[in-house]
Design an enzyme around this catalytic site. Structure first.
Site, PDB file in Angstrom:
ATOM      1  CE  LYS A 110      -6.375   4.601   5.359  1.00  0.00           C
ATOM      2  NZ  LYS A 110      -4.865   3.340   4.849  1.00  0.00           N
ATOM      3  CB  ALA A 146      -4.705  -1.121   8.989  1.00  0.00           C
ATOM      4  CG  ASP A 184       0.265  -4.210   5.847  1.00  0.00           C
ATOM      5  OD1 ASP A 184       0.558  -3.315   4.769  1.00  0.00           O
ATOM      6  OD2 ASP A 184      -0.092  -6.175   5.114  1.00  0.00           O
ATOM      7  CD  GLU A 224      -1.644  -6.406   2.119  1.00  0.00           C
ATOM      8  OE1 GLU A 224      -1.589  -5.744   1.999  1.00  0.00           O
ATOM      9  OE2 GLU A 224      -3.433  -6.548   3.051  1.00  0.00           O
ATOM     10  N   GLY A 284       0.846  -1.249   0.054  1.00  0.00           N
ATOM     11  CA  GLY A 284       0.013  -0.311  -0.080  1.00  0.00           C
ATOM     12  C   GLY A 284       0.920   1.382  -0.150  1.00  0.00           C
ATOM     13  CB  SER A 285       0.187   4.895  -0.256  1.00  0.00           C
ATOM     14  OG  SER A 285      -1.154   4.897   0.518  1.00  0.00           O
ATOM     15  CE  LYS A 292      -3.304  -5.900   6.730  1.00  0.00           C
ATOM     16  NZ  LYS A 292      -3.207  -4.532   5.509  1.00  0.00           N
ATOM     17  N   GLY A 326      -7.557  -2.731   0.710  1.00  0.00           N
ATOM     18  CA  GLY A 326      -7.943  -2.447  -0.430  1.00  0.00           C
ATOM     19  C   GLY A 326      -7.047  -2.098  -1.281  1.00  0.00           C
TER      20      GLY A 326
HETATM   21  C1  5RP Z   1      -3.408  -3.448   0.871  1.00  0.00           C
HETATM   22  C2  5RP Z   1      -3.439  -2.956   2.321  1.00  0.00           C
HETATM   23  C3  5RP Z   1      -3.071  -1.955   2.564  1.00  0.00           C
HETATM   24  O1  5RP Z   1      -2.572  -1.856   3.618  1.00  0.00           O
HETATM   25  C4  5RP Z   1      -4.691  -0.871   2.778  1.00  0.00           C
HETATM   26  O2  5RP Z   1      -5.254  -0.629   2.523  1.00  0.00           O
HETATM   27  C5  5RP Z   1      -4.034   0.774   3.028  1.00  0.00           C
HETATM   28  O3  5RP Z   1      -2.975   1.355   1.944  1.00  0.00           O
HETATM   29  P1  5RP Z   1      -2.322   2.910   1.965  1.00  0.00           P
HETATM   30  O4  5RP Z   1      -1.490   2.286   2.809  1.00  0.00           O
HETATM   31  O5  5RP Z   1      -2.549   2.527   0.827  1.00  0.00           O
HETATM   32  O6  5RP Z   1      -3.763   3.469   2.829  1.00  0.00           O
HETATM   33  O7  5RP Z   1      -4.274  -3.392   2.978  1.00  0.00           O
HETATM   34  O8  5RP Z   1      -4.279  -4.479   0.367  1.00  0.00           O
END
Ligand code: 5RP
Length: 228
Positions: free
Chosen positions: A127, A89, A87, A109, A35-36, A100, A102
């Protein structure tokens, strides 16, 4: 602690990505999410690449980024255990239970998180929620089971739609599809995760309760808050 009152969401992600370095154990392999926010962590991890053995990655996207920065990536099957998994979320509650997926990487994961003794979640303050379910719940499914799984969610008040990419169903790193479920209130994340995981055709449900975060580094207007 810095006081980043005027920081953007992107800058808050950078802040927590950098803060996560303190949990990386020198000489070891670190578990890396997707993720970002994790991208910020990977960029920061490059600064200590010579003092770690490498990483186990939860997606092809993270693998590519790690390798581009010169960080060796190990297959999950080569590793028996990890000290830490880091990671992001989509939602995290006060018990460390998360939604999780997205980024569609939820299955890998969970696999990498299951190798780790400690899950460190990095997230910006948006979040943090009181109850899971506001963010559409990602569920990885085997395509032939899509309709029956949609009916099961409808029976509990949820509307499950197939995630699209360029007009076609998104295909995950595992060759499967993602349902995004709106309208759920997940009052008992442990029971919910266990129940949905039993449905035929469900590969992984995006509730991470059995593998909750042990620590959450939250980027807020007051700086990085550590919740544990
Ligand atoms: C990917 C995920 C990511 O951790 C989650 O979507 C958060 O992403 P971001 O840091 O881009 O907001 O679960 O499958």
């Amino acid at each position: 602690m810095t006081t980043p009152a005027s920081l953007t969401q992107d800058e808050l992600k950078t802040l927590v990505g950098q803060a996560a370095l303190q949990y990386v154990v020198p000489g070891e392999i670190v578990g890396v999410g997707t993720g970002s926010t994790v991208n910020k962590f990977i960029d920061a991890l490059a600064s200590m690449k010579d003092s770690i053995k490498g990483a186990v990655s939860s997606s092809t996207a993270s693998t590519q980024r790690l390798q581009q920065l010169g960080i060796p990536v190990f297959d999950a099957n080569e590793v028996e255990s990890l000290s830490v998994y880091i990671d992001g979320a989509d939602e995290i509650d006060g018990s460390g239970y998360m939604v999780k997926g997205g980024g569609a990487a939820l299955t890998r994961e969970k696999i990498v998180a299951a190798l780790a003794k400690r899950f460190v979640c990095i997230a910006d303050a948006s979040k943090r929620v009181e109850a899971l379910g506001g963010f559409p719940l990602p569920v990885e499914v085997i395509p032939m089971a899509t309709s029956q799984i949609q009916r099961r969610f409808a029976a509990m008040g949820g509307e499950a739609t197939v995630r699209l990419k360029d007009g076609s169903p998104l295909v995950t790193d595992n060759g499967q599809h993602i349902l995004d479920v709106r309208g759920l209130v997940i009052r008992d994340p442990l029971a919910f995760e266990s129940a949905v995981n039993q449905w035929p055709g469900v590969v992984t449900v995006g509730v991470f309760a059995h593998q909750r975060a042990h620590v959450c580094l939250l980027g807020t207007a007051q700086g990085v808050e550590t919740l544990s």
